[in-house]
Design an enzyme around this catalytic site. Structure first.
Site, PDB file in Angstrom:
ATOM      1  N   LYS A 169       5.277  -6.594  -1.329  1.00  0.00           N
ATOM      2  CA  LYS A 169       5.523  -5.896  -0.076  1.00  0.00           C
ATOM      3  C   LYS A 169       5.620  -6.917   1.045  1.00  0.00           C
ATOM      4  CE  LYS A 169       5.408  -1.647  -1.650  1.00  0.00           C
ATOM      5  NZ  LYS A 169       6.517  -0.687  -1.506  1.00  0.00           N
ATOM      6  N   GLU A 327       7.414   1.733 -11.264  1.00  0.00           N
ATOM      7  CA  GLU A 327       6.192   1.288 -10.600  1.00  0.00           C
ATOM      8  C   GLU A 327       5.104   2.340 -10.697  1.00  0.00           C
ATOM      9  OE1 GLU A 327       7.904   0.376  -6.788  1.00  0.00           O
ATOM     10  OE2 GLU A 327       7.432   2.351  -5.989  1.00  0.00           O
TER      11      GLU A 327
END
Length: 378
Positions: A169, A327
């Site tokens: 991220k 994910e």
């Protein structure tokens, strides 16, 4: 429909729960720490066949858990009771006409209906969706802990068990920190990991290309949603300018969005999330467009537990184009406990698609009480 159709839904139970998580998550568009909220749905037919669904919204993405609970309990309940699970498409269309949005709640209904159908037919949901093209799905773990050293330690433990896919991220911390973290990961693991990055819309179009050219030096498999959803022209320019593929997430909620992404050449791949598009059938419609244009899919997630994870694996097992992994790491790595009797297996860095009928899972009523806080039930 037979006069005594055993698949007519006679009971609907909806439960809003709050579950503790192991670590804080910084996601660009919003942070999560302490707990996450989810909505569990149980449908029961007149002959006692049970189907489970799960809505796992995020307030910065699709809506609130409280909103999903209300949608299911107040607005969708009258449309579901008395209907047969045989009519998934017709019922889904009725839900769309009756209530705008709330794709997460509608996805939960579809999951539960398919779970019932699978148990009645003795088939997995993947087989009901057209048959399996894969039984294992590479699992991606998101590097989103504010404590990067803790994430680096997790990576060492996970790679030792055969895990390869990691999505970082970015855009939450400074660009310099992002580069330092990517450098540390490449230094520690080299080409032994499949590295991806996800900005969750964090960049402004102005200057984004320069930032992403720095990121390209670390050879990511893709760069996910670098700019805000509405900036499709900027997405198209980045897609054309960069060697690294661009993946659309927030810019691609449903089939209509996929058509626009393809038309404007705004991405090289798409993220498919049940909570975004409203169910497995709609996800397959989205992927039909993407596959026709040569865009592969990636199995994305919000804050799903094991029920929705199982539905996602069944979808990917039956959809050839969702080939970039998934994910679905929440139940294994973030939730402290889940509501299933046994978790969906993960072996050597891949999720193993359940083989049993329906979603291939068993929900534990005791676990719902013991592993989460029940906020509302109807």
């Amino acid at each position: 429909m037979p006069l005594t159709d055993p698949l007519v839904v006679e009971h609907l139970r909806v439960v809003l729960i709050e579950s503790p998580i192991r670590m804080a998550r910084r996601q660009g568009v919003g942070d999560v720490k302490g707990t996450v909220k989810r909505v569990l749905l149980r449908l029961t037919t007149r002959e006692g066949i049970v189907g489970w669904g799960e809505a796992a919204p995020w307030e910065v993405f699709t809506g609130t858990a409280e909103g999903a609970f209300s949608a299911l309990d107040t607005y969708l309940r009258p449309l579901i009771l008395g209907r047969s699970a045989r009519h998934v498409r017709a019922l889904s269309a009725d839900l769309d006409r009756a209530l705008t949005g709330h794709t997460d709640a509608k996805a939960a209904v579809e999951m539960a209906l398919f779970d019932i159908l699978g148990h009645a037919a003795g088939l997995s949901v993947a087989e009901l969706l057209g048959g399996r093209v894969r039984d294992r799905i590479p699992l991606s773990f998101s590097i989103a802990d504010p404590d990067f050293e803790a994430d680096l330690a997790r990576m060492h433990a996970m790679t030792a068990g055969g895990h390869r896919l990691f999505k970082v991220k970015t855009g939450v911390k400074s660009h310099a920190e992002d580069l330092a973290h990517l450098e540390a990961m490449r230094a520690a693991f080299g080409e032994g990991i499949d590295l991806r990055v996800d900005y969750n819309q964090a960049l402004a179009p102005f200057g984004a290309l320069r930032t992403l050219r720095d990121i390209e030096a670390f050879r990511p498999t893709f760069i996910e949603q670098p700019v805000a959803r509405r900036h499709l022209d900027a997405m198209a320019e980045l897609t054309a300018a960069l060697d690294t593929p661009i993946l659309a997430d927030e810019s691609c909620f449903d089939a209509a969005d996929a058509l626009e992404v393809v038309r404007r050449r705004a991405a090289d791949a798409v993220s498919v999330k049940l909570m975004k598009c409203g169910g497995m059938l709609k996800a397959q419609s989205l992927m039909a467009i993407a596959e026709t244009a040569g865009l592969p899919g990636y199995g994305g997630t919000l804050w799903e537990g094991g029920i929705a994870l199982a539905a996602g694996t069944q979808l990917i097992a039956a959809t050839p184009g969702i080939s970039l992994g998934c994910e679905f790491y929440m139940p294994h790595h973030v939730l402290t406990e889940d509501v299933l009797e046994a978790r969906v297996p993960v072996e050597a860095g891949a999720v193993v698609v359940p083989q049993g009928p329906g979603l291939g899972i068993a929900v534990s009523e005791a676990a719902i009480r013991e592993n989460a806080r029940v906020l509302a039930e109807a």
